[in-house]
Every structure is written in structure tokens, then in C-alpha cells.
Design an enzyme around this catalytic site. Structure first.
Site, mmCIF file in Angstrom:
data_model
loop_
_atom_site.group_PDB
_atom_site.id
_atom_site.type_symbol
_atom_site.label_atom_id
_atom_site.label_comp_id
_atom_site.label_asym_id
_atom_site.label_seq_id
_atom_site.Cartn_x
_atom_site.Cartn_y
_atom_site.Cartn_z
ATOM 1 N N HIS A 122 10.610 0.848 29.192
ATOM 2 C CA HIS A 122 11.711 0.549 29.954
ATOM 3 C C HIS A 122 12.812 1.630 29.981
ATOM 4 O O HIS A 122 13.529 1.739 31.307
ATOM 5 C CB HIS A 122 12.443 -0.336 29.400
ATOM 6 C CG HIS A 122 11.622 -1.899 29.183
ATOM 7 N ND1 HIS A 122 11.827 -2.798 28.313
ATOM 8 C CD2 HIS A 122 10.479 -2.288 29.903
ATOM 9 C CE1 HIS A 122 11.190 -3.676 28.554
ATOM 10 N NE2 HIS A 122 10.299 -3.407 29.473
ATOM 11 N N CYS A 364 6.148 -6.875 23.211
ATOM 12 C CA CYS A 364 5.730 -5.990 24.678
ATOM 13 C C CYS A 364 6.438 -4.721 24.534
ATOM 14 O O CYS A 364 6.154 -3.903 25.316
ATOM 15 C CB CYS A 364 6.459 -6.692 25.861
ATOM 16 S SG CYS A 364 5.788 -8.174 26.170
ATOM 17 N N PHE A 365 7.040 -4.348 23.249
ATOM 18 C CA PHE A 365 7.055 -2.786 22.776
ATOM 19 C C PHE A 365 7.883 -2.199 24.052
ATOM 20 O O PHE A 365 7.803 -1.131 24.409
ATOM 21 C CB PHE A 365 5.869 -2.195 22.768
ATOM 22 C CG PHE A 365 4.860 -3.051 22.041
ATOM 23 C CD1 PHE A 365 4.943 -3.281 20.784
ATOM 24 C CD2 PHE A 365 3.489 -3.265 22.766
ATOM 25 C CE1 PHE A 365 3.988 -4.181 20.291
ATOM 26 C CE2 PHE A 365 2.575 -3.963 22.086
ATOM 27 C CZ PHE A 365 2.740 -4.674 21.045
ATOM 28 N N CYS A 366 8.965 -2.878 24.425
ATOM 29 C CA CYS A 366 10.006 -2.159 25.693
ATOM 30 C C CYS A 366 9.220 -1.737 26.849
ATOM 31 O O CYS A 366 9.394 -0.826 27.492
ATOM 32 C CB CYS A 366 10.961 -1.350 24.989
ATOM 33 S SG CYS A 366 11.887 -1.796 23.770
ATOM 34 N N ALA A 367 7.942 -2.470 26.988
ATOM 35 C CA ALA A 367 7.043 -1.880 28.282
ATOM 36 C C ALA A 367 6.554 -3.330 28.948
ATOM 37 O O ALA A 367 5.390 -3.375 28.991
ATOM 38 C CB ALA A 367 5.964 -1.253 27.964
#
Length: 426
Positions: A122, A364-367
Site C-alpha cells: 500500500h 493481506c500484509f498491507c497489499a
């Protein structure tokens, strides 16, 4: 194959499980942050005796601190193989570096197009989205960047795309992008390239320069906390001319030469872009970490971590109900995303922690757009995510990310735990 555990603080930490049993903690969450090097902790304690406010101070400690802070720029440029016209700006982290670069590009090219990709964190998506027209380069079903699609976009926008922002290595899948080939495409069509190096800096050599001038990297950023120096500093490295454009995004102490009631003369780069009292301790520890990484040798680190990756991928395949997401091990940093069929990713991570003392990352691991694509979510699935406030029930994955200090024995313990989870033996 040598493991480098002796360099790391906390590798033998004993922690309690839910039932009160005490076990040695295993950390497979290095893509989020890394523990500190012992050398870093030694240096921060040593330097603390000489720490003082930098610049414009003639006291001995001030001069020592200023020298450590300013000399760090050359050490960082050497570490990343910087170009002759590059400068180093210190920031809090990669996220702040990208926001700063977006501000600079916007001040110089306010109506341009920025291309980024489906695989971005992100932090390499949102800063561009809110200042520019952003177009997205697709990835294939395994999440690898589609270079043909990138070139098609560059052709269609010829002359209007001023920057392509791409990660060096995905924080979700670990895929390593061919950034120098991407740079050549960018320069062919009149664009600059920015490379998010957060997930590569501690795992593989970076070289911004290239014998082919068209393949050089124009801008990069990375964070010390993913390089065994978790003390709140990052860097933006890039072309002085563009980074010097416009007024600083953070204005105040340290950014000016002259201030009157109605007039300002800004400082020269890089100080113009480092408003306020800087994180001198953070910079000092970053240099210490770089020195340790260089001493160990990034080629040695890459080789060892690749062996860990291959061992884990091969070993975990034997687990019933485990699902990988395009699980090849070539051209990757040591990251494995997976799920256990029938068990929510949040529950897997919780069981690993509470019952086995193993730390992983899930979600979602900032993605989110990238993970949604890899999970093959429909538009209706995504609408449900927007409506549902319970984060723990949202679709996601479990992520393993290895560091230079992890061991094959730790992977064996992980396999035992995941086998039990898959069979419902918890």
C-alpha cells in the site's frame, strides 16, 4: 551451510505457551521487521555517550554526532551503488520516503501519469493515487509482473508517464522483479523509475548504477527496521535535481538558511528535506547494520536464505491440505505465503503462536489488491470485505519470511506444528 545466529539479539528467547510450557521462540516474521544485530546494540550503547544535537554546535559531542550523521550518507551510497548525481535523505521509514518522493514529483510534474503494479505494498500505491493519475501494470496468475503490459502502458502514455514505481521484491510472494530491465523500459519511454527496496536490502545486493546507463535506478527507498536495526529510520536515495525541486514538504528547523518576516531561503539538499531534529541514533544504527551485513556478505546471506527457502518449500509440501500460491523458489527472497484448507489464516497464526511458540504474519500484509488477486476473489467477495468490520474473518494468507539467523531445525518444528493443525490435532 552456515547460519548466522550469533549475530542476532534474542534468538534464544524463552516464551510461555498457552498451557504454561516454556519454549524457545521461533520468528518467521522477518518481512515485517527484524530483530537487531548484536553489533547494532553495542554501537548504540557506545555512541550514546557521545550523542548530542547535530549541526551548528561547536561542542565536542555535537561535532562527533554530526560527523557520524553526515558520513553515513556516503556509506549508504556505497552500499546501494549510488549514481554520481544521487543524494541521501533520511526519513522515518520507506513509507515516508515514498510520500516525500510523490510530493517532489508532483511539484515538478503536477499533471503526469504514474505507473505502479498490482503487486505493490500500500505504501507504494496510495501516495501516488492521491496526487496523480495512476495506472496499474498487471501481474500474471502467480503474481509476477507482466513486462509486456508495462511496455504497452508506456507506449500508450508516451511522454506523459514521468515515473514507474515498482517493488524490488514482493512482501507477499517474495518474487524479485528484474528492476534494471524495467528501468531500461522506463528510460526508453521518457520515464524515471522508483524502486521500493524495503524487502530486498537485507537479502541481496542493490546496485543503482549499471554499465548500461539506461538500466540505472533513479530512486530507491528502504527501512533500517527490516535490516536488523529497528530504530526508526529509513532513506530516500535519488537524483539531486528532482529531489531539490519545490519547497520542502516538512518545513521548520534545519530546512532554512535565512528567515525574515516575509522571506525564506531554503537550505541545500539534503538538509532542506530533513526538517526538525533528526534521528541520529537511528542513522548510526543503520550504518552499523550495513557494516555487519557487508561483513557477513550479502552473497552469503542470499545463498543461505535460498537454501532455507528450498528446504521449507520442499518439506511443507508434504503437509496435507496445505495450499501454496505459485510455490516456485527461483528468483525469490525467502518468503512463502500459504493457507491450510478449512482453517482460517488467523486461526493458523494464533495456534502457531499460542501452542508452538512460532511467530508468523497473517492477513493481506498491507497489499490487499495483490492478495485479493492471488486468492482469486470475486467482486462480490471484495464487496463483502468492505461491509464486514471483523478483520479476523476476512480472506487472507499466512506468511513465512526467513532471515539470516533462521535454521532448518526451526522449519522442522514448523512442519510438525502445521501437520497437527491440518489434521485437527490441537
Amino acid at each position: 551451510m552456515e547460519c548466522f545466529r550469533d549475530f542476532i539479539v534474542g534468538v534464544d528467547s524463552i516464551i510461555p505457551l498457552k498451557d504454561g510450557t516454556m519454549v524457545k521462540y521461533i520468528n518467521f516474521d522477518n518481512a515485517a521487521t527484524t530483530p537487531p544485530f548484536k553489533t547494532v546494540m553495542w554501537f548504540i550503547n557506545y555512541f550514546s555517550e557521545y550523542y548530542a544535537s547535530i549541526h551548528r554546535g561547536e561542542g565536542y559531542k555535537s561535532r562527533v554526532s554530526t560527523e557520524i550523521y553526515e558520513s553515513a550518507r556516503d556509506e549508504i551510497l556505497n552500499f546501494v551503488g549510488g549514481n554520481k548525481d544521487d543524494t541521501v535523505i533520511f526519513v522515518k521509514n520507506t513509507t515516508e520516503a515514498i510520500n516525500k518522493l510523490s510530493y517532489k514529483i508532483c511539484s515538478q510534474y503536477p499533471n503526469c501519469v504514474v505507473l505502479t503494479t498490482e503487486m505493490e505494498h500500500h505504501s507504494n500505491l496510495l501516495p501516488w493515487r492521491f496526487r496523480f493519475h495512476v495506472d496499474i501494470v498487471k501481474t500474471d496468475e502467480c503474481g509476477r509482473i507482466d513486462l509486456d503490459h508495462l511496455e504497452k502502458k508506456l507506449k500508450n502514455y508516451f511522454g506523459i508517464v514521468k515515473l514507474v514505481a515498482v517493488t524490488y521484491a514482493s512482501n507477499v510472494t517474495g518474487y524479485i522483479n528484474p528492476v534494471h530491465d524495467i528501468a531500461a523500459l522506463c528510460h526508453k519511454y521518457g520515464a524515471k523509475i522508483f524502486v521500493d527496496c524495503a524487502q530486498i536490502a537485507a537479502h541481496k545486493k542493490i546496485c543503482m548504477k549499471h554499465e548500461d546507463e539506461n538500466k540505472k535506478l533513479d530512486f530507491i527507498a528502504f527501512s533500517a527496521h527490516k535490516m536488523y536495526a529497528p530504530f526508526g529510520v529509513g532513506v530516500l536515495v535519488g537524483n539531486k535535481t528532482i529531489l531539490n525541486s519545490g519547497v520542502p514538504d516538512v518545513k521548520g528547523g534545519g530546512t532554512v538558511k535565512v528567515v525574515t518576516d516575509d522571506f525564506v531561503i531554503w537550505e541545500d539538499l539534503p538538509h532542506k528535506e530533513e526538517g526538525g531534529t533528526p534521528n541520529v541514533m537511528g542513522v548510526a544504527t543503520l550504518v552499523s547494520a550495513i557494516n555487519t551485513l557487508s561483513y557477513i556478505g550479502l552473497d552469503n546471506i542470499e545463498k543461505y536464505e535460498n537454501e532455507l527457502l528450498k528446504y521449507a518449500a520442499s518439506s511443507l509440501k508434504e503437509i496435507e491440505k496445505i495450499k501454496f500460491y505459485c510455490d516456485g523458489v527461483e528468483n525469490k527472497v525467502a518468503i512463502i505465503p500459504f493457507n491450510i484448507e478449512g482453517v482460517n489464516h488467523n486461526e493458523v497464526a494464533k495456534i502457531l503462536s499460542e501452542e508452538y511458540g512460532i511467530g508468523v504474519r497473517n492477513g493481506c500484509f498491507c497489499a490487499q489488491p495483490y492478495v485479493h488477486k492471488l486468492l482469486k476473489l470475486t467482486k462480490n467477495d471484495i464487496k463483502n470485505i468492505i461491509r464486514d468490520s471483523d478483520i479476523t474473518k476476512r480472506p487472507g494468507m499466512v506468511r513465512l519470511s526467513f532471515g539470516l539467523y533462521n535454521t532448518f531445525e526451526e522449519i522442522d518444528r514448523l512442519k510438525y506444528a502445521l501437520n497437527n493443525i491440518a489434521k485437527g490435532n490441537n
